[in-house]
Design an enzyme around this catalytic site. Structure first.
Site, short mmCIF file in Angstrom:
data_model
loop_
_atom_site.label_atom_id
_atom_site.label_comp_id
_atom_site.label_asym_id
_atom_site.label_seq_id
_atom_site.Cartn_x
_atom_site.Cartn_y
_atom_site.Cartn_z
N GLU A 213 0.78 -1.24 0.00
CA GLU A 213 0.00 0.00 0.00
C GLU A 213 0.82 1.29 0.00
O GLU A 213 0.27 2.37 0.23
CB GLU A 213 -1.01 0.02 1.16
CG GLU A 213 -2.07 -1.07 1.02
CD GLU A 213 -3.17 -1.01 2.07
OE1 GLU A 213 -2.98 -0.32 3.10
OE2 GLU A 213 -4.20 -1.66 1.88
N GLU B 227 -6.71 -7.94 -1.17
CA GLU B 227 -7.09 -7.59 0.21
C GLU B 227 -8.55 -7.14 0.23
O GLU B 227 -8.95 -6.29 -0.56
CB GLU B 227 -6.23 -6.45 0.78
CG GLU B 227 -5.10 -6.86 1.66
CD GLU B 227 -4.55 -5.67 2.45
OE1 GLU B 227 -5.34 -4.81 2.90
OE2 GLU B 227 -3.32 -5.60 2.60
#
Length: 577
Positions: free
Chosen positions: A172, A261
């Site tokens: 991320e 995710e």
């Protein structure tokens, strides 16, 4: 060597020796290897709406693989507690739930050798992040030198494992730079730092291991800039349902190529909490319980969503179990939808499989290795043959999704049954699918199915299919309600059980007179689970649930008499007011 569910995991012992000029052995290196080809296929294409797209899927030994799995965090806060037995239980539980991939998250640590050895043995593909997450890392000469040395060491340590599928730069960080912090001062500087740091990491990784892809970040489309969460290409992280508080149906609004995710939280089972929390603090909003929650307002999100979806639990123990049912329904909604989209979508890796302390979290297995409802549900929604029902705009559509490598032929029924057990509609189904295909096989109008005999809140719908694939028997079943669970009034389901000794151990034989939602069987005071637990039982049908002792968590074999004394069976009706 094949991923789990695709074939066997053949491994070979390889020894390479160097000899001195006098013929004596100077050094011998031994490795256990597997032989396979593996590619990450990213081919440009277009979405149905005409947007620029790019495939994202793994092809092993020439076969496209739908990645079914979960994210992995460190199994404990203390490394010496992460023993091979702990790894074997958790990774074995993933394979038992039909998973074939584990993502080692970049916010944890590089796992021990025994972890990767087990992934080789069990057939779990490993998406390996480098250990950077949710931050901007410096581009100084010293840091870049340390980062590239770390990468060089880890790639050389792990590259011989056939399970390693992908090297990923971080977790991320690209998303943080181009989305979270894009409007904050210093954006251009952050971009330049990231490009320098990750560029050096990519160069090092590709030089050390040209046989595997390096992927810039997760999520990303492997490019600096752009849209890291572009659903039409690359991998995405989708958190609108949990962090955004959206209904479960919001998952239908995203059509990713690969979702690496997404998650939803629940509490662990009561005994996991009572071991560490005083009785007066067994309340979701107590100070101690909020400390055992690392997602800000996580307990509020769990409670609010349960009020939206589920009947109100009668006590704290029931609250824990109902929160798990709620979590399972959330992730089931996403996974079934994305599996139906194949081959457009080719991966669903939920967050997360395990915990590192006793806590309310996104995990499907708690800190003590105890399966939550989600993990039992995963064994069904990740099964190689999936039957699913979509209720939309007054119609029910039955889908069949196959991950089998041979064509599939199935037949069965779609049935509508009142909660009291009366069958009011039965529709015969028959379908043939190509290898690895997914398609709708029937659509029926809900009002015609009900035919005035019942209202939507009074029925449950069941699909049951069986057939063959490549000469082998295959089967799939599923259920669907037409209203939220909170609107359902369930009479006593009339559950009947018999615990017996079978050829492979203890077996629980279960049936019900009426629809029995989320039937749970437990041998109290033990570590283990019944395979097939937490199902919605169709009335009049016989179910056999094998007992699986958690031997790697120290559970001994049980005698039949002792197991019968300890057996407790419940269902959703027992948990609610």
């Amino acid at each position: 060597w094949w991923p789990a569910g695709e074939g066997t995991q053949k491994l070979y012992d390889l020894a390479v020796s160097w000899e001195n000029e006098d013929g004596s052995t100077a050094q011998t290196i031994e490795r256990r290897i597997g032989l396979r080809t593996l590619e990450l296929v990213t081919t440009p294409d277009r979405s149905p709406e005409g947007h620029r797209g790019e495939s994202f899927y793994f092809r092993v030994n020439g076969r496209a693989i739908f990645a079914r799995g979960a994210n992995w965090i460190p199994a404990d806060q203390l490394v010496d507690r992460c023993t091979p037995a702990v790894y074997r239980h958790l990774l074995g539980s993933m394979v038992e739930a039909h998973m074939n991939m584990v993502r080692v998250w970049g916010g944890g640590w590089y796992e021990q050798d025994s972890f990767y050895d087990l992934c080789d043995e069990l057939g779990l593909l490993v998406w390996q992040d480098f250990m950077m997450a949710c931050a901007i890392y410096p581009d100084t000469r010293d840091f870049v030198a340390e980062l590239t040395a770390e990468a060089r060491y880890q790639v050389r340590r792990l590259a011989d494992h056939p399970s390693i599928a992908l090297w990923c730069g971080d977790n991320e960080n690209a998303k943080a730079i181009w989305q979270w912090w894009a409007k904050k001062p210093g954006h251009a500087k952050r971009v330049a730092i990231y490009q320098k740091t990750l560029g050096a990491l990519r160069t090092t990784c590709e030089a050390e291991d040209p046989s595997r892809r390096f992927w810039l970040s997760s999520p990303s489309n492997d490019e600096f800039g752009g849209e890291p969460d572009d659903a039409n290409r690359g991998d995405v992280h989708y958190w609108n349902v949990w962090h955004g508080g959206q209904p479960f149906s919001d998952y239908y609004n995203v059509k990713p190529r690969f979702c690496s995710e997404f998650g939803f939280q629940s509490f662990p089972e009561p005994r996991t909490l009572t071991a560490v929390v005083a009785p007066e603090d067994l309340n979701p909003s107590s100070r101690v319980m909020e400390h055992h929650q690392r997602s800000g307002n996580g307990n509020v999100l769990i409670t609010n969503t349960m009020a939206r979806e589920m009947p109100i639990p009668k006590d704290f123990a029931s609250f824990c179990f109902v929160s798990q049912i709620n979590q399972a329904m959330a992730i089931r909604t996403a996974v079934e939808h994305w599996r139906r989209l194949k081959p457009w979508c080719m991966g669903a890796i939920y967050w997360q499989v395990n915990d590192l302390w006793p806590v309310a979290s996104w995990s499907s297995i708690d800190y003590h290795g105890r399966w939550k409802v989600l993990h039992h549900a995963a064994a069904r929604f990740f099964a190689p043959l999936l039957a699913s029902i979509v209720h939309d705009q007054g119609a029910l559509t039955v889908w069949v999704t196959s991950d089998h490598s041979a064509p599939v032929t199935v037949a069965g029924t779609l049935e509508v049954v009142t909660w009291s057990g009366q069958r009011i509609a039965s529709v015969p189904l028959r379908a043939s699918l190509a290898a690895g295909a997914s398609r709708a096989i029937a659509t029926k109008d809900v009002d015609r199915l009900l035919a005035g005999k019942a209202q939507r809140h009074e029925v449950c719908c069941f699909v049951r299919l069986s057939g063959t694939s490549g000469g082998r028997h295959v089967a799939a079943d599923n259920f669907c309600t037409l209203v939220p669970w909170k609107w359902v009034t369930v009479p006593d389901p009339g559950i009947r059980t018999a615990l017996r000794s079978g050829r492979r151990g203890l077996e629980l034989h279960v049936s019900a007179k009426r629809v029995a939602p989320f039937v749970h069987a437990e041998i109290t005071g033990t570590e283990g689970h019944f395979a097939g637990d937490w199902q919605v039982l169709q009335p009049g049908r016989a179910y056999v649930l094998p007992w699986v002792p958690h031997a790697d968590r120290g559970q001994r074999e049980l005698g039949l008499a002792e197991a019968r004394r300890r057996l407790v069976v419940s269902s959703l009706a027992d948990f609610t007011m």
